[in-house]
Design an enzyme around this catalytic site. Structure first.
Site, mmCIF file in Angstrom:
data_model
loop_
_atom_site.group_PDB
_atom_site.id
_atom_site.type_symbol
_atom_site.label_atom_id
_atom_site.label_comp_id
_atom_site.label_asym_id
_atom_site.label_seq_id
_atom_site.Cartn_x
_atom_site.Cartn_y
_atom_site.Cartn_z
ATOM 1 N N ARG A 72 0.851 -1.159 0.027
ATOM 2 C CA ARG A 72 -0.175 -0.017 0.006
ATOM 3 C C ARG A 72 0.986 1.232 0.102
ATOM 4 N NH1 ARG A 72 -4.229 -0.433 5.018
ATOM 5 N NH2 ARG A 72 -4.855 1.631 3.989
ATOM 6 N N ASN A 104 -8.080 9.201 5.982
ATOM 7 C CA ASN A 104 -7.065 8.457 5.007
ATOM 8 C C ASN A 104 -5.737 8.519 5.938
ATOM 9 O OD1 ASN A 104 -9.481 8.252 3.170
ATOM 10 N ND2 ASN A 104 -8.775 10.167 2.170
ATOM 11 N N VAL A 105 -5.145 7.524 5.483
ATOM 12 C CA VAL A 105 -3.452 7.517 5.839
ATOM 13 C C VAL A 105 -2.677 7.454 4.749
ATOM 14 C CG1 VAL A 105 -4.622 5.663 7.863
ATOM 15 C CG2 VAL A 105 -3.880 4.914 5.585
ATOM 16 N N ASP A 106 -2.921 8.169 3.402
ATOM 17 C CA ASP A 106 -2.167 8.138 2.469
ATOM 18 C C ASP A 106 -1.209 9.383 2.425
ATOM 19 O OD1 ASP A 106 -5.208 8.702 0.646
ATOM 20 O OD2 ASP A 106 -3.937 10.064 1.437
ATOM 21 N N HIS A 121 -7.057 8.399 11.764
ATOM 22 C CA HIS A 121 -6.568 7.011 11.503
ATOM 23 C C HIS A 121 -5.156 6.934 11.283
ATOM 24 C CE1 HIS A 121 -10.813 6.146 10.340
ATOM 25 N NE2 HIS A 121 -10.766 6.298 11.522
ATOM 26 N N CYS A 129 6.972 1.476 17.282
ATOM 27 C CA CYS A 129 7.366 0.373 18.006
ATOM 28 C C CYS A 129 5.858 -0.394 18.524
ATOM 29 C CB CYS A 129 8.239 0.663 19.403
ATOM 30 S SG CYS A 129 8.458 -0.791 20.327
ATOM 31 N N SER A 193 -17.986 6.526 3.230
ATOM 32 C CA SER A 193 -19.456 5.587 3.173
ATOM 33 C C SER A 193 -19.970 5.783 4.530
ATOM 34 C CB SER A 193 -19.008 4.342 3.136
ATOM 35 O OG SER A 193 -18.147 3.908 4.223
ATOM 36 N N ASN A 217 -20.514 12.779 -2.851
ATOM 37 C CA ASN A 217 -19.983 11.305 -2.856
ATOM 38 C C ASN A 217 -20.911 11.042 -4.310
ATOM 39 O OD1 ASN A 217 -20.266 8.325 -2.435
ATOM 40 N ND2 ASN A 217 -19.536 8.788 -0.404
ATOM 41 N N ALA A 235 -15.062 13.377 -5.776
ATOM 42 C CA ALA A 235 -14.186 14.581 -5.242
ATOM 43 C C ALA A 235 -13.358 15.237 -6.612
ATOM 44 C CB ALA A 235 -13.014 13.943 -4.328
HETATM 45 C C1 BV8 Z 1 -12.713 1.843 17.880
HETATM 46 C C2 BV8 Z 1 -6.310 2.685 9.164
HETATM 47 C C3 BV8 Z 1 -13.427 1.472 20.101
HETATM 48 C C4 BV8 Z 1 -5.868 1.295 9.026
HETATM 49 C C5 BV8 Z 1 -8.929 2.559 9.465
HETATM 50 C C6 BV8 Z 1 -16.279 -5.277 16.199
HETATM 51 C C7 BV8 Z 1 -14.938 -5.248 16.824
HETATM 52 C C8 BV8 Z 1 -14.192 -4.174 16.895
HETATM 53 C C9 BV8 Z 1 -14.523 -2.982 16.640
HETATM 54 C C10 BV8 Z 1 -15.884 -3.089 15.970
HETATM 55 C C11 BV8 Z 1 -16.467 -3.951 15.852
HETATM 56 N N1 BV8 Z 1 -17.818 -3.247 15.331
HETATM 57 C C12 BV8 Z 1 -17.761 -2.048 15.124
HETATM 58 C C13 BV8 Z 1 -16.458 -1.758 15.564
HETATM 59 C C14 BV8 Z 1 -15.874 -0.432 15.513
HETATM 60 C C15 BV8 Z 1 -15.104 -0.464 14.132
HETATM 61 C C16 BV8 Z 1 -15.940 0.002 12.943
HETATM 62 O O1 BV8 Z 1 -16.368 1.065 12.785
HETATM 63 N N2 BV8 Z 1 -16.137 -1.208 12.173
HETATM 64 C C17 BV8 Z 1 -17.033 -0.984 10.953
HETATM 65 C C18 BV8 Z 1 -16.548 -1.485 9.720
HETATM 66 C C19 BV8 Z 1 -18.566 -1.394 11.372
HETATM 67 N N3 BV8 Z 1 -14.386 0.824 14.386
HETATM 68 C C20 BV8 Z 1 -13.061 0.540 15.286
HETATM 69 O O2 BV8 Z 1 -12.643 -0.421 15.407
HETATM 70 C C21 BV8 Z 1 -12.592 1.979 15.325
HETATM 71 N N4 BV8 Z 1 -11.904 1.751 16.917
HETATM 72 O O3 BV8 Z 1 -14.022 1.771 17.533
HETATM 73 O O4 BV8 Z 1 -12.099 1.859 19.124
HETATM 74 C C22 BV8 Z 1 -13.287 0.066 20.296
HETATM 75 C C23 BV8 Z 1 -12.422 -0.854 20.743
HETATM 76 C C24 BV8 Z 1 -12.539 -2.235 20.745
HETATM 77 C C25 BV8 Z 1 -13.799 -2.916 20.573
HETATM 78 C C26 BV8 Z 1 -14.799 -1.793 20.028
HETATM 79 C C27 BV8 Z 1 -14.645 -0.617 19.799
HETATM 80 C C28 BV8 Z 1 -11.249 2.062 14.658
HETATM 81 C C29 BV8 Z 1 -11.559 2.361 13.219
HETATM 82 C C30 BV8 Z 1 -10.321 2.704 12.379
HETATM 83 C C31 BV8 Z 1 -9.923 1.722 11.455
HETATM 84 N N5 BV8 Z 1 -8.687 2.055 10.762
HETATM 85 N N6 BV8 Z 1 -7.636 2.914 8.713
HETATM 86 C C32 BV8 Z 1 -5.373 1.180 7.566
HETATM 87 O O5 BV8 Z 1 -5.771 1.958 6.821
HETATM 88 O O6 BV8 Z 1 -5.026 0.178 7.261
HETATM 89 S S1 BV8 Z 1 -10.348 2.723 8.690
HETATM 90 C C33 BV8 Z 1 -10.225 2.316 7.109
HETATM 91 O O7 BV8 Z 1 -11.468 2.039 6.533
HETATM 92 C C34 BV8 Z 1 -9.893 3.619 6.184
HETATM 93 O O8 BV8 Z 1 -9.049 4.527 6.752
HETATM 94 C C35 BV8 Z 1 -11.067 4.307 6.106
HETATM 95 O O9 BV8 Z 1 -11.328 5.291 6.880
HETATM 96 C C36 BV8 Z 1 -12.170 3.121 6.352
HETATM 97 C C37 BV8 Z 1 -13.131 2.986 5.137
HETATM 98 O O10 BV8 Z 1 -14.179 4.061 5.383
HETATM 99 P P1 BV8 Z 1 -14.057 4.981 4.261
HETATM 100 O O11 BV8 Z 1 -13.293 6.032 4.371
HETATM 101 O O12 BV8 Z 1 -15.682 5.738 4.295
HETATM 102 O O13 BV8 Z 1 -14.169 4.324 2.736
HETATM 103 P P2 BV8 Z 1 -15.026 3.406 2.240
HETATM 104 O O14 BV8 Z 1 -14.232 2.433 1.397
HETATM 105 O O15 BV8 Z 1 -15.848 2.694 3.328
HETATM 106 O O16 BV8 Z 1 -15.940 4.222 1.405
HETATM 107 C C38 BV8 Z 1 -15.417 4.684 0.237
HETATM 108 C C39 BV8 Z 1 -16.523 5.739 -0.099
HETATM 109 O O17 BV8 Z 1 -16.010 6.630 -0.908
HETATM 110 C C40 BV8 Z 1 -18.014 5.268 -0.406
HETATM 111 O O18 BV8 Z 1 -18.930 6.109 -0.022
HETATM 112 C C41 BV8 Z 1 -17.866 5.734 -1.963
HETATM 113 O O19 BV8 Z 1 -18.993 6.000 -2.498
HETATM 114 C C42 BV8 Z 1 -17.100 6.954 -2.248
HETATM 115 N N7 BV8 Z 1 -16.274 7.096 -3.176
HETATM 116 C C43 BV8 Z 1 -15.775 6.215 -4.255
HETATM 117 N N8 BV8 Z 1 -15.139 6.854 -5.418
HETATM 118 C C44 BV8 Z 1 -15.155 8.324 -4.974
HETATM 119 C C45 BV8 Z 1 -15.833 8.544 -3.698
HETATM 120 N N9 BV8 Z 1 -16.297 9.659 -3.317
HETATM 121 C C46 BV8 Z 1 -15.779 10.718 -4.028
HETATM 122 N N10 BV8 Z 1 -14.886 10.417 -4.999
HETATM 123 C C47 BV8 Z 1 -14.749 9.402 -5.679
HETATM 124 N N11 BV8 Z 1 -14.052 9.336 -6.641
HETATM 125 ZN ZN ZN Z 2 10.613 -0.688 21.070
#
Ligand code: BV8
Ligand code: ZN
Length: 252
Positions: A72, A104-106, A121, A129, A193, A217, A235
Site C-alpha cells: 500500500r 485517510n492514511v495516505d 486514523h 514500536c 461511506s 459522494n 471529489a
Molecule cells: C474503535 C487505518 C473503540 C488502517 C482505518 C467489532 C470489533 C471491533 C470494533 C468494532 C466492531 N464493530 C464495530 C467496531 C468499530 C469499528 C468499526 O467502525 N467497524 C465498522 C466497519 C463496522 N471501528 C473501530 O474499530 C475503530 N476503533 O471503535 O475503538 C473500540 C475498541 C475495541 C472494540 C470496539 C470498539 C477504529 C476504526 C479505524 C480503522 N482504521 N484505517 C488502515 O488503513 O490500514 S479505517 C479504514 O477504513 C480507512 O482509513 C477508511 O477510513 C475506512 C473506510 O471508510 P471510508 O473512508 O468511508 O471508505 P470506504 O471504502 O468505506 O468508502 C469509500 C467511499 O468513497 C464510498 O462512500 C464511495 O461511494 C466513495 N467514493 C468512491 N469513489 C469516490 C468516492 N467519493 C468521492 N469521489 C470518488 N471518486
Molecule cells: Zn521498541
C-alpha cells in the site's frame, strides 16, 4: 454530477468563513488509491482488509501484514494528489479557516499543500514500536530492514503508525476533530461511506451543534439522512467546481 446540489452548495458556502472538511477513502480514489470497499487488487484480493488492519491480524502473521502495508505504501508513493485534493489546498486562502479531518492514511492532503490535516486514523508512511517504547519512524526510507523490522531500541516489532480496527483513536486527535467540525460554519463530507466509527459520528455531532452538512459522494452513504445537502459526484469533479471560483473571504 447533479447541478442542483452543486449550485445550492455554492450558495450555502458563499458566506462561510470557517469551513471544516471530513474526507474518506473516496477522496483518494481518483488518485488510484483503492478504497477499502473496492475489492483488493491482485494477490491481496483473497484477504479481508479489516482482518489485515487489526492487532489480531498482525499478531497472527506479522510478515503478511507488514508486506500488505509495504504494498500500500508503494501504491501511495506512486499516487498523485487529484484535482479534489488540490482544490481543497487552494481554497484554504479563501477562508479564514479551512480545517481538514481525514480518515485517510495516505498523506495526499499534505502532498497537495494542505497544512496539518487531522489524520484521525494515522499515516501509513509512519511506523512505530509495537511495544510503545517510543521508537518512531517518520519515513519508510528510515526503517531498519526486516518484514516486519525489529525495534532497534527494545527488540519488539515495528508496526505501521495507523489505527487498526478494534483500536482506540488517539483521544487528542479525536477531540481536535470534534472541535473542528462543531466549531465550523459548514462541514463538507467527501468520499466516505459513513460506516467506520467513531469517524462516521462526526457529521452528526456537527449537525447537533447547528453546523450545516454537505455530502459529496457519487453514491448514497450511511449518513445521507443527516445531510442538509447532497452533491452527487466525485471529489475530483465536484470540489474544483464547488470551491474553484471563490473570492477571498474577509479574515475574521
Ligand atoms: C474503535 C487505518 C473503540 C488502517 C482505518 C467489532 C470489533 C471491533 C470494533 C468494532 C466492531 N464493530 C464495530 C467496531 C468499530 C469499528 C468499526 O467502525 N467497524 C465498522 C466497519 C463496522 N471501528 C473501530 O474499530 C475503530 N476503533 O471503535 O475503538 C473500540 C475498541 C475495541 C472494540 C470496539 C470498539 C477504529 C476504526 C479505524 C480503522 N482504521 N484505517 C488502515 O488503513 O490500514 S479505517 C479504514 O477504513 C480507512 O482509513 C477508511 O477510513 C475506512 C473506510 O471508510 P471510508 O473512508 O468511508 O471508505 P470506504 O471504502 O468505506 O468508502 C469509500 C467511499 O468513497 C464510498 O462512500 C464511495 O461511494 C466513495 N467514493 C468512491 N469513489 C469516490 C468516492 N467519493 C468521492 N469521489 C470518488 N471518486
Ligand atoms: Zn521498541
Amino acid at each position: 454530477m447533479s447541478g442542483a446540489g452543486l449550485e445550492a452548495a455554492k450558495s450555502m458556502l458563499a458566506a462561510v468563513r470557517r469551513l471544516a472538511v471530513l474526507t474518506g477513502a473516496g477522496m483518494s480514489a481518483e488518485s488510484g488509491v483503492p478504497t477499502f470497499r473496492d475489492a483488493q487488487a491482485g494477490l491481496w484480493r483473497r484477504f479481508d482488509p479489516q482482518q489485515l488492519a487489526s492487532p489480531e491480524g498482525f499478531r497472527a502473521d506479522p510478515a503478511l501484514v507488514w508486506r500488505w502495508y509495504a504494498w500500500r505504501r508503494e501504491l501511495v508513493a506512486a499516487a498523485q494528489p487529484n484535482a479534489g485534493h488540490l482544490a481543497l489546498a487552494q481554497a484554504a486562502a479563501r477562508f479564514s479557516r479551512l480545517s481538514i479531518v481525514t480518515q485517510n492514511v495516505d498523506g495526499l492532503h499534505q502532498r497537495a499543500g494542505s497544512r496539518e490535516p487531522i489524520e484521525i486514523h494515522g499515516n501509513i508512511l509512519r511506523s512505530r514500536c509495537l511495544a510503545e517504547c517510543g521508537a518512531k519512524y517518520e519515513r519508510p526510507e528510515d526503517l531498519p530492514a526486516g518484514e516486519p523490522p525489529r525495534c532497534p531500541d527494545c527488540g519488539s516489532w515495528l508496526r505501521p503508525d495507523v489505527v487498526w480496527f478494534g483500536e482506540m483513536l488517539d483521544p487528542g486527535r479525536l477531540l481536535a476533530a470534534e472541535e473542528v467540525v462543531t466549531g465550523a460554519e459548514a462541514l463538507l463530507v467527501v468520499g466516505t461511506s459513513g460506516l467506520v466509527q467513531p469517524a462516521a459520528g462526526l457529521p452528526a455531532q456537527a449537525r447537533r451543534a447547528g453546523v450545516p452538512v454537505i455530502i459529496v459522494n457519487p453514491r448514497p452513504t450511511e449518513i445521507d439522512q443527516i445531510a442538509d445537502l447532497i452533491v452527487t459526484g466525485t471529489a475530483a469533479a465536484v470540489l474544483p467546481a464547488l470551491l474553484g471560483g471563490m473570492a477571498a473571504r474577509g479574515v475574521g
